[in-house]
Scaffold this active site. Sequence first.
Site, PDB file in Angstrom:
ATOM      1  N   THR A   1      24.782  -8.406  98.761  1.00  0.00           N
ATOM      2  CA  THR A   1      25.706  -9.490  99.083  1.00  0.00           C
ATOM      3  C   THR A   1      24.977 -10.782  99.442  1.00  0.00           C
ATOM      4  OG1 THR A   1      27.306 -10.168 100.767  1.00  0.00           O
ATOM      5  CG2 THR A   1      25.742  -8.508 101.430  1.00  0.00           C
ATOM      6  N   ASP A   2      25.679 -11.907  99.281  1.00  0.00           N
ATOM      7  CA  ASP A   2      25.109 -13.190  99.716  1.00  0.00           C
ATOM      8  C   ASP A   2      25.076 -13.309 101.239  1.00  0.00           C
ATOM      9  OD1 ASP A   2      27.849 -13.497 100.188  1.00  0.00           O
ATOM     10  OD2 ASP A   2      28.068 -15.321  98.999  1.00  0.00           O
ATOM     11  N   GLU A   3      25.803 -12.407 101.949  1.00  0.00           N
ATOM     12  CA  GLU A   3      25.882 -12.530 103.414  1.00  0.00           C
ATOM     13  C   GLU A   3      24.538 -12.308 104.090  1.00  0.00           C
ATOM     14  OE1 GLU A   3      29.176 -10.917 105.475  1.00  0.00           O
ATOM     15  OE2 GLU A   3      30.559 -11.233 103.821  1.00  0.00           O
TER      16      GLU A   3
ATOM     17  N   ARG B   1      37.048 -14.895 113.852  1.00  0.00           N
ATOM     18  CA  ARG B   1      36.180 -13.707 113.763  1.00  0.00           C
ATOM     19  C   ARG B   1      34.909 -13.975 114.581  1.00  0.00           C
ATOM     20  NH1 ARG B   1      34.345 -12.297 107.720  1.00  0.00           N
ATOM     21  NH2 ARG B   1      36.141 -10.916 107.700  1.00  0.00           N
TER      22      ARG B   1
ATOM     23  N   ASN C   1      33.977 -11.336  95.893  1.00  0.00           N
ATOM     24  CA  ASN C   1      34.701 -10.922  94.685  1.00  0.00           C
ATOM     25  C   ASN C   1      36.199 -10.870  94.957  1.00  0.00           C
ATOM     26  OD1 ASN C   1      32.751  -8.598  92.731  1.00  0.00           O
ATOM     27  ND2 ASN C   1      31.983 -10.234  94.007  1.00  0.00           N
TER      28      ASN C   1
ATOM     29  N   LEU D   1      40.702 -10.548 102.492  1.00  0.00           N
ATOM     30  CA  LEU D   1      41.525 -11.771 102.550  1.00  0.00           C
ATOM     31  C   LEU D   1      42.579 -11.889 101.435  1.00  0.00           C
ATOM     32  CD1 LEU D   1      42.000 -14.577 103.970  1.00  0.00           C
ATOM     33  CD2 LEU D   1      40.549 -15.519 102.185  1.00  0.00           C
TER      34      LEU D   1
HETATM   35  P1  NAD Z   1      34.542  -1.001  99.020  1.00  0.00           P
HETATM   36  O1  NAD Z   1      34.552  -0.882 100.504  1.00  0.00           O
HETATM   37  O2  NAD Z   1      35.797  -1.352  98.301  1.00  0.00           O
HETATM   38  O3  NAD Z   1      34.021   0.358  98.362  1.00  0.00           O
HETATM   39  C1  NAD Z   1      32.975   1.112  98.933  1.00  0.00           C
HETATM   40  C2  NAD Z   1      33.012   2.497  98.298  1.00  0.00           C
HETATM   41  O4  NAD Z   1      31.912   3.250  98.839  1.00  0.00           O
HETATM   42  C3  NAD Z   1      34.285   3.293  98.633  1.00  0.00           C
HETATM   43  O5  NAD Z   1      34.782   3.913  97.470  1.00  0.00           O
HETATM   44  C4  NAD Z   1      33.832   4.309  99.641  1.00  0.00           C
HETATM   45  O6  NAD Z   1      34.591   5.517  99.595  1.00  0.00           O
HETATM   46  C5  NAD Z   1      32.389   4.537  99.223  1.00  0.00           C
HETATM   47  N1  NAD Z   1      31.542   5.016 100.320  1.00  0.00           N
HETATM   48  C6  NAD Z   1      31.456   4.517 101.572  1.00  0.00           C
HETATM   49  N2  NAD Z   1      30.587   5.240 102.297  1.00  0.00           N
HETATM   50  C7  NAD Z   1      30.085   6.193 101.476  1.00  0.00           C
HETATM   51  C8  NAD Z   1      29.138   7.230 101.641  1.00  0.00           C
HETATM   52  N3  NAD Z   1      28.522   7.437 102.814  1.00  0.00           N
HETATM   53  N4  NAD Z   1      28.860   8.011 100.577  1.00  0.00           N
HETATM   54  C9  NAD Z   1      29.483   7.821  99.387  1.00  0.00           C
HETATM   55  N5  NAD Z   1      30.404   6.875  99.185  1.00  0.00           N
HETATM   56  C10 NAD Z   1      30.702   6.068 100.225  1.00  0.00           C
HETATM   57  O7  NAD Z   1      33.384  -2.041  98.695  1.00  0.00           O
HETATM   58  P2  NAD Z   1      33.271  -3.130  97.522  1.00  0.00           P
HETATM   59  O8  NAD Z   1      33.933  -4.350  97.966  1.00  0.00           O
HETATM   60  O9  NAD Z   1      33.648  -2.479  96.259  1.00  0.00           O
HETATM   61  O10 NAD Z   1      31.705  -3.388  97.543  1.00  0.00           O
HETATM   62  C11 NAD Z   1      30.821  -2.591  96.761  1.00  0.00           C
HETATM   63  C12 NAD Z   1      29.394  -3.042  97.018  1.00  0.00           C
HETATM   64  O11 NAD Z   1      29.266  -4.414  96.655  1.00  0.00           O
HETATM   65  C13 NAD Z   1      28.956  -2.965  98.473  1.00  0.00           C
HETATM   66  O12 NAD Z   1      27.629  -2.519  98.517  1.00  0.00           O
HETATM   67  C14 NAD Z   1      29.077  -4.383  98.995  1.00  0.00           C
HETATM   68  O13 NAD Z   1      28.148  -4.623 100.013  1.00  0.00           O
HETATM   69  C15 NAD Z   1      28.754  -5.171  97.745  1.00  0.00           C
HETATM   70  N6  NAD Z   1      29.379  -6.508  97.649  1.00  0.00           N
HETATM   71  C16 NAD Z   1      30.730  -6.660  97.826  1.00  0.00           C
HETATM   72  C17 NAD Z   1      31.304  -7.917  97.655  1.00  0.00           C
HETATM   73  C18 NAD Z   1      32.790  -8.149  97.813  1.00  0.00           C
HETATM   74  O14 NAD Z   1      33.234  -9.300  97.762  1.00  0.00           O
HETATM   75  N7  NAD Z   1      33.609  -7.101  97.965  1.00  0.00           N
HETATM   76  C19 NAD Z   1      30.489  -9.011  97.328  1.00  0.00           C
HETATM   77  C20 NAD Z   1      29.114  -8.810  97.182  1.00  0.00           C
HETATM   78  C21 NAD Z   1      28.574  -7.550  97.327  1.00  0.00           C
HETATM   79  O1  DAU Z   2      30.236 -12.749 100.534  1.00  0.00           O
HETATM   80  C1  DAU Z   2      30.327 -11.433 100.042  1.00  0.00           C
HETATM   81  C2  DAU Z   2      31.112 -10.587 101.009  1.00  0.00           C
HETATM   82  O2  DAU Z   2      32.478 -10.925 100.838  1.00  0.00           O
HETATM   83  C3  DAU Z   2      30.901  -9.097 100.805  1.00  0.00           C
HETATM   84  O3  DAU Z   2      29.565  -8.780 101.063  1.00  0.00           O
HETATM   85  C4  DAU Z   2      31.818  -8.286 101.714  1.00  0.00           C
HETATM   86  O4  DAU Z   2      31.691  -6.912 101.416  1.00  0.00           O
HETATM   87  C5  DAU Z   2      33.241  -8.724 101.484  1.00  0.00           C
HETATM   88  O5  DAU Z   2      34.092  -8.058 102.404  1.00  0.00           O
HETATM   89  C6  DAU Z   2      33.380 -10.229 101.666  1.00  0.00           C
HETATM   90  O6  DAU Z   2      33.165 -10.593 103.047  1.00  0.00           O
HETATM   91  P1  DAU Z   2      34.047 -11.699 103.788  1.00  0.00           P
HETATM   92  O7  DAU Z   2      33.956 -11.460 105.238  1.00  0.00           O
HETATM   93  O8  DAU Z   2      33.696 -13.051 103.295  1.00  0.00           O
HETATM   94  O9  DAU Z   2      35.496 -11.299 103.186  1.00  0.00           O
HETATM   95  P2  DAU Z   2      36.942 -11.223 103.835  1.00  0.00           P
HETATM   96  O10 DAU Z   2      37.893 -10.980 102.716  1.00  0.00           O
HETATM   97  O11 DAU Z   2      37.000 -10.280 104.976  1.00  0.00           O
HETATM   98  O12 DAU Z   2      37.156 -12.699 104.388  1.00  0.00           O
HETATM   99  C7  DAU Z   2      37.042 -13.834 103.562  1.00  0.00           C
HETATM  100  C8  DAU Z   2      37.194 -15.068 104.447  1.00  0.00           C
HETATM  101  O13 DAU Z   2      38.534 -15.118 104.940  1.00  0.00           O
HETATM  102  C9  DAU Z   2      36.301 -15.069 105.665  1.00  0.00           C
HETATM  103  O14 DAU Z   2      35.897 -16.408 105.962  1.00  0.00           O
HETATM  104  C10 DAU Z   2      37.208 -14.552 106.775  1.00  0.00           C
HETATM  105  C11 DAU Z   2      38.567 -15.093 106.373  1.00  0.00           C
HETATM  106  N1  DAU Z   2      39.731 -14.244 106.754  1.00  0.00           N
HETATM  107  C12 DAU Z   2      39.700 -12.939 106.421  1.00  0.00           C
HETATM  108  C13 DAU Z   2      40.756 -12.120 106.732  1.00  0.00           C
HETATM  109  C14 DAU Z   2      40.730 -10.656 106.367  1.00  0.00           C
HETATM  110  C15 DAU Z   2      40.812 -14.823 107.395  1.00  0.00           C
HETATM  111  O15 DAU Z   2      40.845 -16.036 107.667  1.00  0.00           O
HETATM  112  N2  DAU Z   2      41.861 -14.006 107.716  1.00  0.00           N
HETATM  113  C16 DAU Z   2      41.882 -12.674 107.424  1.00  0.00           C
HETATM  114  O16 DAU Z   2      42.868 -11.991 107.763  1.00  0.00           O
END
Ligand code: NAD
Ligand code: DAU
Length: 367
Positions: free
Chosen positions: A146-148, A304, A202, A212
């Site tokens: 992740t970019d975080e 947050r 994403n 969100l």
């Molecule tokens: P998600 O939370 O939707 O999915 C995570 C999956 O991992 C789930 O299916 C869960 O059951 C499985 N899991 C969790 N713990 C496990 C374990 N111990 N063993 C096996 N499986 C397990 O997450 P996502 O949003 O699909 O993200 C996927 C990956 O991409 C993560 O590594 C996250 O850090 C990275 N990522 C996410 C985003 C985003 O915006 N969602 C952006 C950048 C990177």
């Molecule tokens: O940047 C990549 C990351 O994006 C991934 O690594 C994480 O797995 C993914 O969860 C996501 O993290 P964020 O914290 O950015 O996503 P989230 O959807 O939780 O929140 C997006 C923004 O919206 C953030 O600034 C917090 C804000 N937010 C979120 C929620 C859930 C709100 O204002 N209200 C809300 O209820």
Amino acid sequence: MTFSEQKQSNSKEQRRLLVTGGAGFIGSNFVHHWCKQYPGDRVVVLDALTYAGNRQNLSSLAGHQNFHFVQGDICNDALVNALLKEESIDTVAHFAAESHVDRSILGPDAFVRTNVVGTFTLLDAFRQHWERRNQPKSDRFLHVSTDEVYGSLGPDDHPFTETTPYAPNSPYSASKAGSDHLARAYYHTYGMPTIITNCSNNYGSYHFPEKLIPLMCINILMGKPLPVYGDGQNVRDWLYVGDHCSALDVVIHKGKPGETYNIGGNNEVKNIDLVNKLCEVMNELAADLPIRPAQKLITFVKDRAGHDRRYAIDATKIKTELGWTPAETVDGGLRRTIEWYLHNRDWWQPLLSAEYQAYYSQVYTQV
Ligand code: NAD
Ligand code: DAU
């Protein structure tokens, strides 16, 4: 020959993938992408099915002869070793993680366990498997991150590049940073062909309701408050999930071992602007909104803890070295996503479980 068969025959060789976290949001989109593009490749999903994992996300692949699902934990080294061997895996696409910042604030333990210990377990099992098979050059271990990990940008800072120093601010991002360092170390120490990708936020189909965009879509449909943290001026760089999958495809086939690639949509949007946009499109597309216009539901709530102000990705490297650029615009992608949530109530309604409600009332005490 179909387009997929042509693409398969053009790629160097068939692969045998282990996709961890393949029942989650991005993982399941990636599995659908891969099975469609490379129907001759073996795809084995290992997923623990935590609250975020959903077998339904993969149900349409039940009849696909090269697809296999295993429910299990990436921290279980005996299971991971057996799967690598029995399935002759040559490519790991590692998505499995605890992924939600808000949950990491409530309970960081699971994040350290899965993201750090789980990634270590996979890396070390794959190292032994790779060494036993005489270190094939075409093997890959893709670590999806992740970019975080780069921390928070000021309004005028240049977007994150691959050389931006790590500065994680939440237990989630710190645990992902730890896992990135392990993946990097396995390349430098053992020569294992790991590649790290750091992607921005994403959005798209199969996104669990507490993040969100799905949360706002679902609350608009239910006439519930739309909780915007703090002043709503935090910025995220949104990427359509299909574009993330196409980037990972390019990285697996053309990326260089030991390298890191940043992936982003070049779509920086303030949270409040994004929520307003979601309201506008919902007003237009959904005939049966309980509260209209949906903007009336916007409610500013307590911020947050440690909330990063701005993320933005400089994706020049993956563009110039591997030729990848995103295909979807933020307007087009958001509309597609909203339509998906409107047409797939059967998917998200069961996810609003008692556990979800308990989580929700813990986070949104002020709403
Ligand atoms: P998600 O939370 O939707 O999915 C995570 C999956 O991992 C789930 O299916 C869960 O059951 C499985 N899991 C969790 N713990 C496990 C374990 N111990 N063993 C096996 N499986 C397990 O997450 P996502 O949003 O699909 O993200 C996927 C990956 O991409 C993560 O590594 C996250 O850090 C990275 N990522 C996410 C985003 C985003 O915006 N969602 C952006 C950048 C990177
Ligand atoms: O940047 C990549 C990351 O994006 C991934 O690594 C994480 O797995 C993914 O969860 C996501 O993290 P964020 O914290 O950015 O996503 P989230 O959807 O939780 O929140 C997006 C923004 O919206 C953030 O600034 C917090 C804000 N937010 C979120 C929620 C859930 C709100 O204002 N209200 C809300 O209820």
